[in-house]
Write an enzyme that holds these catalytic residues in place. Sequence first.
Site, PDB file in Angstrom:
ATOM      1  CG  ASP A 243     -24.513  26.049  52.631  1.00 29.53           C
ATOM      2  OD1 ASP A 243     -25.709  26.108  52.944  1.00 29.53           O
ATOM      3  OD2 ASP A 243     -23.931  24.982  52.400  1.00 29.53           O
ATOM      4  CG  HIS A 277     -27.771  23.285  54.180  1.00 28.81           C
ATOM      5  ND1 HIS A 277     -26.680  23.642  53.432  1.00 28.81           N
ATOM      6  CD2 HIS A 277     -27.999  21.981  53.912  1.00 28.81           C
ATOM      7  CE1 HIS A 277     -26.257  22.597  52.733  1.00 28.81           C
ATOM      8  NE2 HIS A 277     -27.045  21.576  53.012  1.00 28.81           N
ATOM      9  CG  ASN A 369     -28.842  14.381  48.638  1.00 27.23           C
ATOM     10  OD1 ASN A 369     -27.717  13.912  48.651  1.00 27.23           O
ATOM     11  ND2 ASN A 369     -29.231  15.334  49.459  1.00 27.23           N
ATOM     12  CB  SER A 449     -25.524  18.829  52.078  1.00 29.81           C
ATOM     13  OG  SER A 449     -25.992  19.618  51.038  1.00 29.81           O
TER      14      SER A 449
END
Length: 735
Positions: A243, A277, A369, A449
């Site tokens: 990530d 994130h 998404n 996520s």
Amino acid sequence: MKAKRILLIVSVVVFLLTACEVPRPGGQSGDITLSTPAPPPAATEETVPPPTEEAAPPATEEAAAPPAAEDIAPEGVPAFVGQPSQPAQPGQALIKLSTEADTMARALGVEEEGAISGIPVLDQVLQQIGATDLSPVTTGLQEAISEPSFSAQTVGEVGRLYRVAFAPEKPVDEVVATLAANPVVEYAEPNYIATIAGEPVNLPLRLTPNDPYYKYQWNFDKIQIPAAWDIATGQGVTVAVVDTGIDFNAPDLAQADHLPGYDFHNNDDDPTDDQGHGTHVAGTIAQSTNNAQGVAGIAFNARLLPVKVMGSNGEGSYENIIKGIMYAVNQGAQVINLSLTGSADSQAMRDAVEYAYRRGVVVVAAAGNHSGPVEFPAAYDDFVIAVGAIRLDDALASYSNFGPQIDLVAPGGDINVDLNGDGYGDGILQQTFRSTGVGYSYRFFEGTSMASPHVAGVAALLRSLKPNASPDEIKSVLMQTARPLGPADKFGAGLVQAADALAAVAGTQPKPPTATPTPTPTATQAPIVQPPTSTPTATATATSTPTSTPTPTATTPPVPTDTPTPTVVPITPPVVSPVAGELLQNGGFEGDGGWVFGDTPVRGGYDTAVVHSGQRAARLGIASGPDRNSFSSVWQKVTIPAEARKVTLKAFVYPVSQDAPYNDVQTIAILNRNFRLLKVLSRELSNSQQWEERVYDLSDLRGQTVYVYFSVFNRGYTGKPSALYVDDVSLTWSP
């Protein structure tokens, strides 16, 4: 040359994550900063029992309350649905050399000689495209791992991947086509860029005992986490978070067990998050728990491995992600979480997740998404557990991607509603950076996520209970114990259920959690989709190859009695010779029967202007006018006789596209009886604007119930549309 190579790697434009950017610098109000007391000694399973539904609040010490709220933004921020800054990195391509060429190149010192491979037939092409560098992808891995035993040969097929650098002004598609045509190149593709999904909202005001903000983690009860903690807490399992990195300076992560990790974005050994994130995602998996502070994590005794492959702008290249996956495997990760998505199909990325899968690593990835087809790497369903997102009321989140590759769903949240009445939008709460980028706060994100780490955390719990379980075993248990919610192409096997999955592995029964009533849907809620009948009405997309295990329906075993079983005299049925023939209905689309158009953005339909024969054909996609992110599909369910010796699918297609390859895609596929991708027959982007006959041998599918499936996906990058007309489809068999 090495310095030059490093400079090129650093300059790589990247892969947009599955959550929005949370900029670290800045100075705006909007979050509450907690006055955090010194953390207590790390809890252990011997001294502090894991929290359960029955756990009583500690009576010895009251948790500190945060200061009063000053300026909490009441509005929520939706899941990120933007597009990457550009489809692919200019001036770069990834190639895979043949085994012989790779051996020769390494023997001749390609790592030292840059673009001079020593292979005349390859060097000629490299010179033709103006290549400035040819570097094995494993070069960065060798620097990160620093083990004498590590070499390109230790990573097998992925070790033959190279990055080619060339002049940025050269068209990537043309360079890739030139490289792909070379006899020593197995495949060539752009160094793609892709996207993230999740955004923050507010901070709760009140505290509750043990982890004070646990009361706002509705998502944990939803997937049976309190009951699961009675069985396992993730001890002994390493979970890699590939990530934006992880910031272990966040007070609520300070006690989490973790390894040093690596930063492939900056090519150094400091994988500290500078975006926010990755820290949020890591918290869901293994946040410090039972520490009288903040929130909880699913597998809180697991070990986190931070692998930074994205920068502060939330972008990272496929190359860096591939390196991150390979690195995580090498460092002993048993579970890898990929809360990131790319819209471009990549053989190199597929090779990387297969590399992890073949070495026993469970790979979990967010579906994306865009309310469209499952994106990559989640779409590589042979090797990845693809996760979609639901809301608190079990409805599929409006942003969640869907399709036959979806394996499971998990809480992703919806910050636009407050169905449980706690005063905050129903997002997923974890600690990460403040919106100002200064300090830390507890923030609600939404997106796939956020759904993916729920499944990764549960996979870690399973691995702690059964360390030698294969990825297929873990996936099978998760899917068999999931709670069905609707059509498989939207919800997969259903909502992951941690305690039931652990009980299935341990052979025990989990303690029933305290019932949490599901709110009555209001007019603002998304409807819960009902399961499909024999003719499904769900939407789907074909981009990968999953094989799902149907979720069993619990039945009560029969009670034996002394009633004698009557003797049945068998009647031998007459032998009927199978008759060859057509299996499809309405293959010419002249009627309305047989075929089902997916209820998707830009739904397909019938067309009378472009036909192969008769009065009309099926039209999928956007043939003219402004392009937008959309999806169209049509399918028909059919059972192929077991007696069939020869099975042939024929179809006439009329491709139309004003877009470029790697943006839109036209697909012909076969799905299995569970509406999961079984075989991709064609995946391309063509603008031939003429009828073409396609013929496929499906003899290997004899005896199976399948769906014949056509689809078009418009990514909306360029505003240029793509479509596919389909006519005169036949599926015939002969004994």
